[in-house]
Design a protein around this motif. Structure first.
Motif, PDB file in Angstrom:
ATOM      1  N   LEU A 136      39.278 -28.561 -33.472  1.00 50.92           N
ATOM      2  CA  LEU A 136      38.532 -28.977 -34.649  1.00 50.92           C
ATOM      3  C   LEU A 136      39.200 -28.381 -35.875  1.00 50.92           C
ATOM      4  O   LEU A 136      39.454 -27.183 -35.938  1.00 50.92           O
ATOM      5  CB  LEU A 136      37.097 -28.463 -34.515  1.00 50.92           C
ATOM      6  N   THR A 137      39.514 -29.221 -36.824  1.00 48.37           N
ATOM      7  CA  THR A 137      40.139 -28.703 -38.047  1.00 48.37           C
ATOM      8  C   THR A 137      39.588 -29.449 -39.247  1.00 48.37           C
ATOM      9  O   THR A 137      38.839 -30.406 -39.102  1.00 48.37           O
ATOM     10  CB  THR A 137      41.673 -28.804 -37.963  1.00 48.37           C
ATOM     11  N   GLY A 138      39.962 -29.002 -40.421  1.00 45.96           N
ATOM     12  CA  GLY A 138      39.512 -29.668 -41.645  1.00 45.96           C
ATOM     13  C   GLY A 138      38.507 -28.845 -42.410  1.00 45.96           C
ATOM     14  O   GLY A 138      38.544 -27.617 -42.381  1.00 45.96           O
ATOM     15  N   SER A 139      37.600 -29.540 -43.087  1.00 45.72           N
ATOM     16  CA  SER A 139      36.625 -28.881 -43.957  1.00 45.72           C
ATOM     17  C   SER A 139      35.781 -27.879 -43.173  1.00 45.72           C
ATOM     18  O   SER A 139      35.584 -28.034 -41.971  1.00 45.72           O
ATOM     19  CB  SER A 139      35.702 -29.921 -44.572  1.00 45.72           C
ATOM     20  N   ILE A 143      30.336 -32.867 -29.998  1.00 43.14           N
ATOM     21  CA  ILE A 143      31.512 -32.893 -29.124  1.00 43.14           C
ATOM     22  C   ILE A 143      31.151 -32.321 -27.766  1.00 43.14           C
ATOM     23  O   ILE A 143      31.476 -32.888 -26.723  1.00 43.14           O
ATOM     24  CB  ILE A 143      32.686 -32.099 -29.740  1.00 43.14           C
ATOM     25  N   GLU A 144      30.458 -31.208 -27.767  1.00 41.98           N
ATOM     26  CA  GLU A 144      30.190 -30.538 -26.505  1.00 41.98           C
ATOM     27  C   GLU A 144      29.046 -31.200 -25.742  1.00 41.98           C
ATOM     28  O   GLU A 144      29.014 -31.167 -24.520  1.00 41.98           O
ATOM     29  CB  GLU A 144      29.945 -29.053 -26.747  1.00 41.98           C
ATOM     30  N   GLU A 145      28.138 -31.830 -26.471  1.00 40.72           N
ATOM     31  CA  GLU A 145      27.090 -32.570 -25.773  1.00 40.72           C
ATOM     32  C   GLU A 145      27.618 -33.881 -25.187  1.00 40.72           C
ATOM     33  O   GLU A 145      27.087 -34.405 -24.213  1.00 40.72           O
ATOM     34  CB  GLU A 145      25.923 -32.844 -26.735  1.00 40.72           C
ATOM     35  N   MET A 146      28.688 -34.388 -25.784  1.00 44.48           N
ATOM     36  CA  MET A 146      29.264 -35.633 -25.288  1.00 44.48           C
ATOM     37  C   MET A 146      30.285 -35.384 -24.175  1.00 44.48           C
ATOM     38  O   MET A 146      30.959 -36.306 -23.744  1.00 44.48           O
ATOM     39  CB  MET A 146      29.988 -36.410 -26.391  1.00 44.48           C
ATOM     40  N   GLY A 147      30.450 -34.152 -23.759  1.00 43.73           N
ATOM     41  CA  GLY A 147      31.331 -33.866 -22.642  1.00 43.73           C
ATOM     42  C   GLY A 147      32.741 -33.466 -23.025  1.00 43.73           C
ATOM     43  O   GLY A 147      33.672 -33.599 -22.232  1.00 43.73           O
ATOM     44  N   GLY A 148      32.908 -32.972 -24.222  1.00 40.00           N
ATOM     45  CA  GLY A 148      34.207 -32.400 -24.597  1.00 40.00           C
ATOM     46  C   GLY A 148      34.041 -30.902 -24.740  1.00 40.00           C
ATOM     47  O   GLY A 148      32.963 -30.361 -24.522  1.00 40.00           O
ATOM     48  N   ILE A 149      35.119 -30.220 -25.071  1.00 40.11           N
ATOM     49  CA  ILE A 149      34.970 -28.794 -25.365  1.00 40.11           C
ATOM     50  C   ILE A 149      35.832 -28.456 -26.575  1.00 40.11           C
ATOM     51  O   ILE A 149      36.970 -28.900 -26.674  1.00 40.11           O
ATOM     52  CB  ILE A 149      35.299 -27.919 -24.142  1.00 40.11           C
ATOM     53  N   VAL A 150      35.245 -27.745 -27.513  1.00 38.28           N
ATOM     54  CA  VAL A 150      36.019 -27.346 -28.695  1.00 38.28           C
ATOM     55  C   VAL A 150      36.825 -26.113 -28.292  1.00 38.28           C
ATOM     56  O   VAL A 150      36.311 -25.008 -28.247  1.00 38.28           O
ATOM     57  CB  VAL A 150      35.095 -27.055 -29.887  1.00 38.28           C
ATOM     58  N   ALA A 151      38.094 -26.345 -27.980  1.00 41.92           N
ATOM     59  CA  ALA A 151      38.903 -25.251 -27.450  1.00 41.92           C
ATOM     60  C   ALA A 151      39.535 -24.426 -28.554  1.00 41.92           C
ATOM     61  O   ALA A 151      39.961 -23.302 -28.336  1.00 41.92           O
ATOM     62  CB  ALA A 151      39.975 -25.805 -26.536  1.00 41.92           C
ATOM     63  N   GLY A 152      39.624 -24.992 -29.729  1.00 39.03           N
ATOM     64  CA  GLY A 152      40.195 -24.217 -30.821  1.00 39.03           C
ATOM     65  C   GLY A 152      39.650 -24.730 -32.128  1.00 39.03           C
ATOM     66  O   GLY A 152      39.296 -25.900 -32.229  1.00 39.03           O
ATOM     67  N   ASP A 153      39.511 -23.844 -33.101  1.00 40.45           N
ATOM     68  CA  ASP A 153      39.159 -24.378 -34.402  1.00 40.45           C
ATOM     69  C   ASP A 153      40.022 -23.753 -35.471  1.00 40.45           C
ATOM     70  O   ASP A 153      40.421 -22.599 -35.383  1.00 40.45           O
ATOM     71  CB  ASP A 153      37.662 -24.216 -34.682  1.00 40.45           C
ATOM     72  N   GLY A 194      43.248 -33.352 -27.917  1.00 40.47           N
ATOM     73  CA  GLY A 194      42.915 -34.221 -29.041  1.00 40.47           C
ATOM     74  C   GLY A 194      42.464 -33.402 -30.229  1.00 40.47           C
ATOM     75  O   GLY A 194      41.960 -32.293 -30.060  1.00 40.47           O
ATOM     76  N   VAL A 195      42.696 -33.938 -31.428  1.00 40.76           N
ATOM     77  CA  VAL A 195      42.326 -33.207 -32.630  1.00 40.76           C
ATOM     78  C   VAL A 195      41.290 -34.013 -33.408  1.00 40.76           C
ATOM     79  O   VAL A 195      41.469 -35.207 -33.631  1.00 40.76           O
ATOM     80  CB  VAL A 195      43.561 -32.939 -33.519  1.00 40.76           C
ATOM     81  N   ILE A 196      40.221 -33.351 -33.787  1.00 40.32           N
ATOM     82  CA  ILE A 196      39.238 -33.984 -34.652  1.00 40.32           C
ATOM     83  C   ILE A 196      39.372 -33.371 -36.030  1.00 40.32           C
ATOM     84  O   ILE A 196      39.289 -32.149 -36.195  1.00 40.32           O
ATOM     85  CB  ILE A 196      37.806 -33.819 -34.085  1.00 40.32           C
ATOM     86  N   TYR A 197      39.634 -34.246 -36.983  1.00 37.91           N
ATOM     87  CA  TYR A 197      39.850 -33.781 -38.352  1.00 37.91           C
ATOM     88  C   TYR A 197      38.582 -34.027 -39.136  1.00 37.91           C
ATOM     89  O   TYR A 197      38.227 -35.160 -39.442  1.00 37.91           O
ATOM     90  CB  TYR A 197      41.033 -34.529 -38.968  1.00 37.91           C
ATOM     91  N   HIS A 198      37.919 -32.947 -39.433  1.00 37.78           N
ATOM     92  CA  HIS A 198      36.620 -33.059 -40.102  1.00 37.78           C
ATOM     93  C   HIS A 198      36.794 -33.048 -41.617  1.00 37.78           C
ATOM     94  O   HIS A 198      37.461 -32.170 -42.152  1.00 37.78           O
ATOM     95  CB  HIS A 198      35.738 -31.885 -39.656  1.00 37.78           C
ATOM     96  N   VAL A 199      36.228 -34.039 -42.274  1.00 42.76           N
ATOM     97  CA  VAL A 199      36.282 -34.073 -43.735  1.00 42.76           C
ATOM     98  C   VAL A 199      34.866 -34.188 -44.266  1.00 42.76           C
ATOM     99  O   VAL A 199      34.133 -35.107 -43.906  1.00 42.76           O
ATOM    100  CB  VAL A 199      37.115 -35.275 -44.236  1.00 42.76           C
ATOM    101  N   LEU A 200      34.484 -33.248 -45.095  1.00 42.53           N
ATOM    102  CA  LEU A 200      33.194 -33.379 -45.764  1.00 42.53           C
ATOM    103  C   LEU A 200      33.374 -34.407 -46.876  1.00 42.53           C
ATOM    104  O   LEU A 200      34.405 -34.411 -47.552  1.00 42.53           O
ATOM    105  CB  LEU A 200      32.767 -32.041 -46.363  1.00 42.53           C
ATOM    106  N   ARG A 201      32.388 -35.265 -47.042  1.00 46.98           N
ATOM    107  CA  ARG A 201      32.536 -36.298 -48.067  1.00 46.98           C
ATOM    108  C   ARG A 201      32.772 -35.646 -49.421  1.00 46.98           C
ATOM    109  O   ARG A 201      32.022 -34.765 -49.837  1.00 46.98           O
ATOM    110  CB  ARG A 201      31.272 -37.158 -48.100  1.00 46.98           C
ATOM    111  N   GLY A 202      33.859 -36.057 -50.069  1.00 43.34           N
ATOM    112  CA  GLY A 202      34.157 -35.496 -51.382  1.00 43.34           C
ATOM    113  C   GLY A 202      35.086 -34.300 -51.334  1.00 43.34           C
ATOM    114  O   GLY A 202      35.498 -33.777 -52.358  1.00 43.34           O
ATOM    115  N   CYS A 203      35.443 -33.853 -50.143  1.00 45.42           N
ATOM    116  CA  CYS A 203      36.354 -32.713 -50.022  1.00 45.42           C
ATOM    117  C   CYS A 203      37.778 -33.249 -50.086  1.00 45.42           C
ATOM    118  O   CYS A 203      38.409 -33.514 -49.061  1.00 45.42           O
ATOM    119  CB  CYS A 203      36.097 -31.971 -48.723  1.00 45.42           C
TER     120      CYS A 203
END
Lengths: 431, 397
Positions: free
Chosen positions: A272-275, A288-298, A359-368
């Protein structure tokens, strides 16, 4: 006149109700998530204390509000105060701030504006001073907005990280030091600064142990739990936090020895990266974790990244220590506020390698905007490594949760298709 | 306009230095009535030894006075500076307490031991132990006027090239052979591990660190201005003999080895320079090394020497701690993101960058491909480990 006062009271009550409910809900969801390490309660309690019980940080000393990772906590401890990170993830405050801040401002800043407006959060109200590094336009304007209620100090963050910028930042830290002295009434001396270094250094020592253990064995701890631990660091004195983390580390060590993991399935490992992801806005890691993934790094500034870099003293003088702080605040910082931030890509690549990310999830807060700008480059670079990336834009409310759920689910399915189904049994010895 | 001014100032400094080196014999620092190069253990034990040490005492006294003067001037300026007087007074005041330090590493202990032993052998080795391999030349700034030293230093013939070619052919071959062999084998690790001048500057720096006195903040611009001076020094070093000058009258290293070995040596400009070296080394670690001509010459071979600084670019977070620690101001060590070999011509293999690097395996010192010193998070944080024990003890009781 009377009617107005009662209206305000009613509004306040509604705010408190909603705010505590949301926070309690997310805490419950965290607790319900399986596989939490032993001794994680102190961190939950710290979050609960701030957001559910609506109390200030547990300390006898004055608290100094800080934003962003560029404010050196060492200096604040040296002045005999306790830093509190005020970057907020609060949905209720966001809905109030929505009317104050412009539409395109980022939700984090809107939430801060909301808290300022209601004046109900003790953790904000009790701050003797607020230190605001100017990392983006939103932070710049919120600094001005906060100034009419709080005692604020702004830190100018340069666009480059040359020697001259470090020198200028060191000068700003000296100014900050004097202002801290005025507020707390304690002089910053060589001795107290060393003590501040020790407090923060100890917390960082435990953090690096924690991250080392996490790397050593996959599926040792869930990312949401790790995120809660790291978020709690904002509201706990560093030594208390370090002590609590030490216990968690010990239980993790025990789990490694017993080969106990959070799950026996081979879950897709996601970075998990980004904002920044700030409690209670932890819907994305939870999803992510409820859907069966694991956040292995942030790689977010309220997560592992924020406290990772230690201030290295290369010169034993007082000035050498201040310079070490300035150097640490700017140079290793992966904040996109800097013009050239290519080091973030290397950092991501390293995290991908070390944690075997799929896999990488790029989190962006709206307006960031600054984080959004870097997405393109990172997508390109990670494409070369054949790592799937998606960009998730979210706001501080629960309206987008279904949309996020669908996208995250699809992403996790995509990774699952790529990997062969098998059970993990081996413990990785070296890394 | 600014750069023009800079060029003029630099060239004036360089020309001044060259003139000073050429007319060095006109500026005596301390002249003995006659230079006596005869020495022995008996002389070291007698009162006469103290007499030969006089110039060294004068140098140390003057350097100390200079350092104290600088500190007082700085304190005075800090007091009168109205803008930042309070912070300045904390900085300049007497500092109590200890900053957190990491545990001593084996590498640093070995480096210090090597420097001390080698310096001792180069000064008194021949006298006390009768050790002599004077046919071999090591490129190290240990004065060869000390005829009793353990082995020959290449600096004499490198700065007197015209005399070198008057020697018999086997001597020339031996000189070049041994010098080049040592340069290839050790490279500028000689500067970090063996050089007596380096030891002196490291000691002055240690004193400053212990007393917590503020040093000079160096930045890339200052290092840039030093570069032409460095090249000018190298030019004077090799070229002065052809113009009829004698570099030894200018070289600060003369003020150490022969005098300590009990030889009464008259000092010219070198005496004044030695004061500057001591003062410079006090306020900035290894100040003289940044302009050392012998180091510059050795730096030519940095691409092929066996000591190397390796970097794992992926692990690097560009925190710049290595650059802050580097006494030679090598910036490329933290900005480099592609090459794994970051050995720079200026690198003296002191290992400070590796010591200060907080990332596991990001930086390492290698010898012939073998890692001898590697950066580690654990080592960096080792100073904070005791804090944990402190809390542990607290929670148990």
């Amino acid at each position: 006149m009377m009617a107005k006062a009662t209206l305000k009271e009613r509004q306040d009550k509604r705010f408190i109700n909603k705010e505590t409910q949301t926070a309690a809900k997310y805490l419950r969801r965290l607790e319900e998530l399986s596989g939490a390490p032993d001794d994680i309660e102190p961190f939950y309690n710290a979050l609960k204390r701030i957001y559910v019980d609506m109390k200030s940080v547990e300390t006898e000393n004055k608290t100094i509000g800080t934003y962003c990772v560029m404010t050196p906590p060492e200096l604040i401890y040296a002045a005999g105060a306790v830093p509190v990170k005020l970057c907020s993830g609060n949905y209720t405050a966001f809905s109030i701030g929505d009317d104050i801040a412009p539409r395109d401002a980022c939700p984090l800043v809107k939430a801060i504006a909301g808290f300022k407006q209601t004046g109900l959060m003790p953790v904000y109200e009790d701050c003797s001073m607020m230190v605001i590094p100017i990392t983006c336009d939103c932070k710049k304007k919120i600094a001005g907005m906060l100034a009419d209620k709080f005692n604020t100090v702004t830190l100018h963050i340069p666009a480059k990280r040359d020697d001259i910028d470090i020198e200028m930042f060191t000068d700003q830290l000296y100014d900050l030091m004097e202002k801290l002295e005025d507020v707390t009434g304690n002089a910053v001396t060589y001795e107290s600064l060393s003590e501040g270094f020790r407090k923060v250094g100890y917390a960082q020592y435990e953090l690096s142990e924690f991250i080392r253990l996490k790397k050593q064995m996959p599926y040792l701890i869930r990312g949401s739990h790790a995120m809660a631990i790291l978020n709690a660091a904002s509201y706990m004195p560093a030594d208390v936090w370090g002590k609590a983390l030490h216990k968690v580390n010990k239980s993790l060590e025990k789990n490694i020895a017993e080969k106990k993991t959070v799950t026996s399935k081979k879950l897709p490992r996601i970075l998990l990266t980004g904002s920044p992801i700030v409690f209670p806005n932890i819907k994305i890691p939870l999803l992510i974790e409820e859907m069966g993934g694991i956040v292995a790094g942030d790689e977010t500034c309220m997560g592992e990244r924020g406290m990772w870099d230690p201030a290295v003293i290369t010169d034993n003088s007082f000035d050498g220590m201040m310079r070490a702080l300035a150097n640490r605040s700017l140079r290793p910082c992966p904040c996109p506020t800097f013009a050239d931030n290519s080091q973030r890509i290397y950092r991501l690549k390293q995290l991908i390698k070390e944690n075997r990310i799929q896999g990488v999830i790029y989190h962006v807060l709206r307006g960031c905007l600054v984080y959004d700008f870097e997405y393109k480059r990172i997508e390109e670079e990670l494409g070369k490594l054949d790592i799937p990336v998606i960009r998730l834009e979210s706001d501080y409310n629960e309206e987008d949760i279904e949309q996020l759920r669908i996208r995250i689910e699809a992403f996790i399915e995509l990774i699952k298709l790529k990997q062969a189904p098998e059970r993990i049994t081996t413990v990785r010895k070296s890394f | 306009m600014r750069s023009k001014k800079k060029i003029i100032i630099t060239s004036v400094i360089c020309l001044g230095m060259a003139a000073l080196a050429y007319f060095a014999w006109l500026f005596p620092f301390y002249e003995f009535t006659s230079n006596d190069f005869g020495t022995g253990i008996e002389k070291l034990m007698s009162a006469e030894y103290l007499y030969t040490l006089t110039p060294l005492f004068i140098i140390i006294a003057l350097a100390t006075t200079g350092i104290i003067l600088v500190i007082f001037i700085r304190k005075f300026l800090a007091k009168t500076d109205k803008n930042r007087s309070r912070a300045a007074q904390v900085r300049m005041g007497r500092l109590k307490g200890d900053s957190p330090k990491q545990k001593k590493s084996l590498f640093m202990i070995i480096r210090w031991a090597a420097m001390i032993i080698f310096t001792f052998m180069m000064i008194w080795g021949g006298l006390i132990f009768g050790l002599k391999m004077s046919s071999l030349s090591i490129p190290v700034l240990s004065c060869p006027w000390n005829t009793e030293q353990m082995t020959e230093s290449s600096c004499y013939y490198l700065s007197h090239l015209n005399e070198l070619f008057e020697l018999p052919i086997q001597n020339i071959i031996l000189f070049f052979g041994s010098t080049i062999a040592f340069t290839l084998l050790l490279g500028r690790a000689i500067c970090g591990f063996l050089c007596p001048m380096g030891l002196i500057q490291d000691i002055t720096d240690k004193i400053r660190q212990k007393t917590k006195i503020e040093g000079i903040k160096m930045n890339d611009k200052m290092y840039e201005t030093l570069t032409p001076i460095k090249w000018c020094m190298a030019l004077i070093f090799t070229g002065l003999c052809f113009a009829g000058g004698n570099f030894c009258n200018f070289c600060p290293a003369v003020a150490v080895s022969p005098i300590l070995a009990g030889m009464s040596t008259s000092l010219y400009v070198s005496g004044f320079l030695m004061i500057l070296v001591l003062m410079g080394g006090f306020f900035k670690r290894r100040a003289f090394c940044t302009i050392c001509p012998l180091g510059t010459v050795m730096g030519f071979f940095h691409k092929i020497s066996l000591f190397r600084v390796k970097k794992d670019c992926q692990s690097c977070t560009e925190c710049g701690a290595c650059y802050e620690a580097c006494p030679m101001g090598i910036k490329m060590i933290y900005t480099e993101r592609e090459k794994t070999d970051v050995t720079h011509a200026n690198c003296i293999m002191c290992g400070e960058c590796v010591k200060c690097c907080p990332e596991d395996n990001a930086l390492s010192l290698t010898f012939a491909g073998k890692k001898i010193y590697t950066s580690s998070r654990k080592k960096i944080m080792s100073g904070y480990e005791e804090v944990r024990n402190y809390y542990d003890g607290k929670s148990n009781s």
